[in-house]
Motif scaffolding. Structure first.
Motif, PDB file in Angstrom:
ATOM      1  N   LEU A 190       0.828  -1.201   0.000  1.00 46.00           N
ATOM      2  CA  LEU A 190       0.000   0.000   0.000  1.00 46.00           C
ATOM      3  C   LEU A 190       0.867   1.259   0.000  1.00 46.00           C
ATOM      4  CD1 LEU A 190      -2.750  -1.023   2.601  1.00 46.00           C
ATOM      5  CD2 LEU A 190      -3.011  -0.843   0.118  1.00 46.00           C
ATOM      6  N   LEU A 191       1.937   1.241   0.784  1.00 47.19           N
ATOM      7  CA  LEU A 191       2.853   2.391   0.818  1.00 47.19           C
ATOM      8  C   LEU A 191       3.487   2.609  -0.550  1.00 47.19           C
ATOM      9  CD1 LEU A 191       4.657   1.702   4.231  1.00 47.19           C
ATOM     10  CD2 LEU A 191       2.986   3.511   3.785  1.00 47.19           C
ATOM     11  N   GLY A 192       3.919   1.525  -1.175  1.00 47.30           N
ATOM     12  CA  GLY A 192       4.545   1.641  -2.487  1.00 47.30           C
ATOM     13  C   GLY A 192       3.588   2.157  -3.543  1.00 47.30           C
ATOM     14  N   GLU A 193       2.359   1.668  -3.521  1.00 47.79           N
ATOM     15  CA  GLU A 193       1.365   2.130  -4.491  1.00 47.79           C
ATOM     16  C   GLU A 193       1.072   3.608  -4.313  1.00 47.79           C
ATOM     17  OE1 GLU A 193      -1.964  -0.390  -3.836  1.00 47.79           O
ATOM     18  OE2 GLU A 193      -1.005  -2.178  -4.693  1.00 47.79           O
ATOM     19  N   ALA A 194       0.906   4.038  -3.044  1.00 49.73           N
ATOM     20  CA  ALA A 194       0.614   5.450  -2.786  1.00 49.73           C
ATOM     21  C   ALA A 194       1.780   6.337  -3.193  1.00 49.73           C
ATOM     22  CB  ALA A 194       0.289   5.645  -1.306  1.00 49.73           C
ATOM     23  N   MET A 195       2.998   5.844  -2.997  1.00 52.59           N
ATOM     24  CA  MET A 195       4.175   6.618  -3.392  1.00 52.59           C
ATOM     25  C   MET A 195       4.143   6.891  -4.892  1.00 52.59           C
ATOM     26  SD  MET A 195       7.366   6.450  -4.958  1.00 52.59           S
ATOM     27  CE  MET A 195       7.700   4.685  -5.020  1.00 52.59           C
ATOM     28  N   TRP A 196       3.796   5.887  -5.677  1.00 49.58           N
ATOM     29  CA  TRP A 196       3.719   6.072  -7.118  1.00 49.58           C
ATOM     30  C   TRP A 196       2.501   6.905  -7.511  1.00 49.58           C
ATOM     31  CZ3 TRP A 196       7.326   5.558 -10.556  1.00 49.58           C
ATOM     32  CH2 TRP A 196       8.396   4.680 -10.328  1.00 49.58           C
ATOM     33  N   ASP A 197       1.360   6.665  -6.850  1.00 48.18           N
ATOM     34  CA  ASP A 197       0.134   7.374  -7.208  1.00 48.18           C
ATOM     35  C   ASP A 197       0.265   8.878  -6.992  1.00 48.18           C
ATOM     36  OD1 ASP A 197      -1.043   4.991  -7.876  1.00 48.18           O
ATOM     37  OD2 ASP A 197      -2.116   4.756  -5.977  1.00 48.18           O
ATOM     38  N   ILE A 198       0.930   9.270  -5.903  1.00 46.69           N
ATOM     39  CA  ILE A 198       1.022  10.693  -5.577  1.00 46.69           C
ATOM     40  C   ILE A 198       2.312  11.311  -6.097  1.00 46.69           C
ATOM     41  CG2 ILE A 198       1.088  12.343  -3.647  1.00 46.69           C
ATOM     42  CD1 ILE A 198      -0.810  10.539  -2.158  1.00 46.69           C
ATOM     43  N   GLY A 199       3.348  10.505  -6.288  1.00 43.79           N
ATOM     44  CA  GLY A 199       4.573  11.016  -6.893  1.00 43.79           C
ATOM     45  C   GLY A 199       5.608  11.496  -5.907  1.00 43.79           C
ATOM     46  N   TRP A 200       5.624  10.929  -4.696  1.00 45.79           N
ATOM     47  CA  TRP A 200       6.670  11.313  -3.746  1.00 45.79           C
ATOM     48  C   TRP A 200       8.024  10.802  -4.229  1.00 45.79           C
ATOM     49  CZ3 TRP A 200       2.334   9.174  -0.715  1.00 45.79           C
ATOM     50  CH2 TRP A 200       1.641  10.165  -0.008  1.00 45.79           C
ATOM     51  N   SER A 201       9.052  11.571  -3.960  1.00 45.55           N
ATOM     52  CA  SER A 201      10.411  11.118  -4.249  1.00 45.55           C
ATOM     53  C   SER A 201      11.390  11.935  -3.415  1.00 45.55           C
ATOM     54  CB  SER A 201      10.739  11.269  -5.739  1.00 45.55           C
ATOM     55  OG  SER A 201      10.757  12.644  -6.114  1.00 45.55           O
ATOM     56  N   VAL A 202      12.595  11.435  -3.294  1.00 45.67           N
ATOM     57  CA  VAL A 202      13.658  12.180  -2.616  1.00 45.67           C
ATOM     58  C   VAL A 202      14.828  12.308  -3.584  1.00 45.67           C
ATOM     59  CG1 VAL A 202      12.929  11.326  -0.365  1.00 45.67           C
ATOM     60  CG2 VAL A 202      14.743  10.129  -1.583  1.00 45.67           C
ATOM     61  N   SER A 203      15.577  13.361  -3.448  1.00 46.23           N
ATOM     62  CA  SER A 203      16.700  13.566  -4.353  1.00 46.23           C
ATOM     63  C   SER A 203      17.864  12.665  -3.949  1.00 46.23           C
ATOM     64  CB  SER A 203      17.156  15.026  -4.329  1.00 46.23           C
ATOM     65  OG  SER A 203      17.963  15.279  -3.193  1.00 46.23           O
ATOM     66  N   PRO A 204      18.681  12.246  -4.913  1.00 42.48           N
ATOM     67  CA  PRO A 204      19.840  11.406  -4.585  1.00 42.48           C
ATOM     68  C   PRO A 204      20.831  12.119  -3.681  1.00 42.48           C
ATOM     69  CG  PRO A 204      19.915  12.122  -6.869  1.00 42.48           C
ATOM     70  CD  PRO A 204      18.567  12.478  -6.356  1.00 42.48           C
ATOM     71  N   ASP A 205      20.964  13.435  -3.836  1.00 41.39           N
ATOM     72  CA  ASP A 205      21.892  14.179  -2.986  1.00 41.39           C
ATOM     73  C   ASP A 205      21.411  14.203  -1.536  1.00 41.39           C
ATOM     74  OD1 ASP A 205      23.852  15.818  -5.026  1.00 41.39           O
ATOM     75  OD2 ASP A 205      21.859  15.501  -5.871  1.00 41.39           O
ATOM     76  N   ASP A 206      20.106  14.402  -1.338  1.00 45.52           N
ATOM     77  CA  ASP A 206      19.564  14.390   0.013  1.00 45.52           C
ATOM     78  C   ASP A 206      19.676  12.997   0.635  1.00 45.52           C
ATOM     79  OD1 ASP A 206      18.969  17.038  -0.169  1.00 45.52           O
ATOM     80  OD2 ASP A 206      16.826  16.783  -0.494  1.00 45.52           O
ATOM     81  N   ALA A 207      19.440  11.962  -0.167  1.00 48.26           N
ATOM     82  CA  ALA A 207      19.582  10.598   0.340  1.00 48.26           C
ATOM     83  C   ALA A 207      21.022  10.331   0.768  1.00 48.26           C
ATOM     84  CB  ALA A 207      19.147   9.594  -0.725  1.00 48.26           C
ATOM     85  N   TYR A 208      21.967  10.851   0.010  1.00 47.90           N
ATOM     86  CA  TYR A 208      23.378  10.703   0.365  1.00 47.90           C
ATOM     87  C   TYR A 208      23.675  11.392   1.687  1.00 47.90           C
ATOM     88  CZ  TYR A 208      28.469  10.683  -0.176  1.00 47.90           C
ATOM     89  OH  TYR A 208      29.806  10.484   0.015  1.00 47.90           O
ATOM     90  N   THR A 209      23.134  12.613   1.856  1.00 46.17           N
ATOM     91  CA  THR A 209      23.345  13.355   3.094  1.00 46.17           C
ATOM     92  C   THR A 209      22.766  12.600   4.289  1.00 46.17           C
ATOM     93  OG1 THR A 209      23.316  15.471   1.929  1.00 46.17           O
ATOM     94  CG2 THR A 209      22.876  15.533   4.283  1.00 46.17           C
ATOM     95  N   MET A 210      21.578  12.034   4.118  1.00 42.85           N
ATOM     96  CA  MET A 210      20.956  11.274   5.198  1.00 42.85           C
ATOM     97  C   MET A 210      21.742  10.011   5.519  1.00 42.85           C
ATOM     98  SD  MET A 210      18.452  12.737   6.592  1.00 42.85           S
ATOM     99  CE  MET A 210      17.518  14.238   6.260  1.00 42.85           C
ATOM    100  N   LEU A 211      22.217   9.339   4.502  1.00 39.13           N
ATOM    101  CA  LEU A 211      22.997   8.129   4.723  1.00 39.13           C
ATOM    102  C   LEU A 211      24.288   8.454   5.461  1.00 39.13           C
ATOM    103  CD1 LEU A 211      23.128   5.090   4.142  1.00 39.13           C
ATOM    104  CD2 LEU A 211      24.314   5.631   2.008  1.00 39.13           C
ATOM    105  N   ARG A 212      24.896   9.570   5.127  1.00 42.37           N
ATOM    106  CA  ARG A 212      26.115   9.991   5.819  1.00 42.37           C
ATOM    107  C   ARG A 212      25.830  10.288   7.289  1.00 42.37           C
ATOM    108  NH1 ARG A 212      29.152  15.058   3.345  1.00 42.37           N
ATOM    109  NH2 ARG A 212      27.261  16.077   4.110  1.00 42.37           N
ATOM    110  N   GLY A 213      24.687  10.949   7.546  1.00 43.64           N
ATOM    111  CA  GLY A 213      24.328  11.209   8.934  1.00 43.64           C
ATOM    112  C   GLY A 213      24.038   9.934   9.702  1.00 43.64           C
ATOM    113  N   LEU A 214      23.401   8.978   9.040  1.00 41.44           N
ATOM    114  CA  LEU A 214      23.052   7.721   9.700  1.00 41.44           C
ATOM    115  C   LEU A 214      24.299   6.979  10.178  1.00 41.44           C
ATOM    116  CD1 LEU A 214      20.775   5.726  10.424  1.00 41.44           C
ATOM    117  CD2 LEU A 214      21.054   4.736   8.145  1.00 41.44           C
TER     118      LEU A 214
END
Length: 387
Positions: free
Chosen positions: A223-247
């Motif tokens: 359900l989460l995956g379907e809603a993500m595609w239906d509404i069009g949520w996404s995160v930028s690769p640069d932001d994902a990199y920043t979050m991974l570095r913080g993690l």
């Protein structure tokens, strides 16, 4: 080939990238597929909105942190909460939301969910599992939890509530940002959906927005995956990199936040201007027993109820702080302070406090410097109070 064609075609990605410690940052919307049959193969990555190197690496790391089978990423913490609600609720459903929940969660329920035929009932965070389940109806599909609660830091018996809800086929969702997925593992205690504002402690530097929803329920993950595609949520690769570095440094930073938080909170308990400190990690806090049973640590966020004084005195106190910045959010390396009373008026259940409520975030500064800053601010408060 003509020069304009060569300029477009040459310099494309090297298929033998060097192996680095961190994943490469792939910026791309179009994904080139090997053949026509792959264009409509849902088992393959066909578009860059999700699944590129850094978001995928972050999802895998967060799944490890949360003990989850699936993690969905969102552009902010609020988007993670609202995205999860939209994914699992439909017209005619009812959601029970703890009255101490994050204020924007309440705003979303009262405005958007109401427009789409989903009703919201707010409940007292002090209710035990039996009393809470007694509020449910055949329409209740989801219970929203938060422990500790926003601003007032009430603890809920999450395992007992999740068990009772699961028995009745009701899903549970918790905002787990305070524990950062590190000091508390909701999914291991029977919660359906664990939400984090990665903006806070996972990012850790107050410079990037993102949220996540973790689950081990395959049906809910779909359900989460379907809603993500239906509404069009996404995160930028640069932001994902920043979050991974913080993690990567979360397990190193959080204990220091806890150390500073406990030291400042204990010191504040000794101040004559303070009525009480709201922090489950303190032995005399009403929620301490539950916190000690279920959590393995505490972050640096807590509340302080001042002794009766004018709101002008509380504001003067805040205005005189030098190291504690005045601002929303928290979880970065810096210390923050916030006046909470304006937000309490939106709650359904009245909050009766002795004096003004302040919220503090203990950052990574030297604890003696933080105490000194608060001490000089209390001098200002006393001066205004005596006028």
């Amino acid at each position: 080939m003509h020069e304009e064609t060569r300029l477009i075609r040459k310099g494309s990605a090297n298929h033998t990238l060097a192996k680095t410690v961190n994943p490469p940052i792939q910026r791309g919307s179009t994904v080139l597929l090997r053949d026509a049959a792959s264009l409509y193969d849902d088992d393959q990555l066909t578009y860059g909105i999700t699944g590129l190197a850094t978001p995928s690496a972050l999802q895998a790391a967060l799944a490890e942190l949360e003990g989850a089978e699936d993690v969905t990423l969102y552009p902010s913490g609020l988007a993670a909460i609202t995205g999860a609600l939209l994914a699992v609720l439909k017209a005619g459903d009812e959601v029970l939301v703890v009255d101490s929940a994050y204020k924007p969660t309440r705003r979303f329920c009262d405005r958007l969910l109401a427009r789409f035929g989903v009703s919201t009932t707010y409940y007292d965070p002090a209710l035990d599992a039996d009393a809470l389940i007694a509020l449910t109806t055949p329409r209740t599909r989801l219970i929203v939890l938060e422990a500790p609660g926003s601003l007032t830091f009430e603890m809920q018996d999450i395992p007992a509530i999740a068990k009772a809800a699961n028995t009745r086929g009701i899903m549970t969702l918790i905002d787990n940002t305070w524990a950062a997925g590190f000091y508390f593992k909701p999914l291991a205690h029977g919660v359906t959906l664990s939400v984090q504002a990665l903006t806070k402690y996972v990012g850790g530097h107050s410079d990037c927005f993102m949220g996540s929803v973790a689950t081990s329920d395959k049906t809910v993950a779909a359900l989460l995956g379907e809603a993500m595609w239906d509404i069009g949520w996404s995160v930028s690769p640069d932001d994902a990199y920043t979050m991974l570095r913080g993690l990567r440094t979360l397990a190193t930073r959080l204990p220091r936040h806890q150390e500073n938080g406990l030291a400042v909170a204990r010191w504040l308990q000794t101040r004559p201007e303070v009525s009480r400190v709201l922090y489950p990690a303190l032995p005399d806090d009403p929620g301490h027993a539950i916190w000690k049973r279920d959590f393995t640590g505490a972050c640096g966020l807590f509340g302080v109820v001042l002794k009766p004084c004018a709101q002008s005195a509380a504001k003067a106190f805040l205005d005189s702080l030098k190291l504690f910045g005045l601002g929303f959010s928290w979880g970065g390396y810096e210390s923050l302070a916030l006046h909470c009373d304006p937000q309490l008026k939106f709650r359904s259940i009245p909050v009766n406090l002795e004096g003004p409520l302040l919220r503090f975030h203990a950052g990574l500064e030297g604890v003696e410097d933080l105490k000194a800053d608060l001490d000089q601010a209390f001098t200002t408060l006393r001066g205004v109070s005596s006028l």
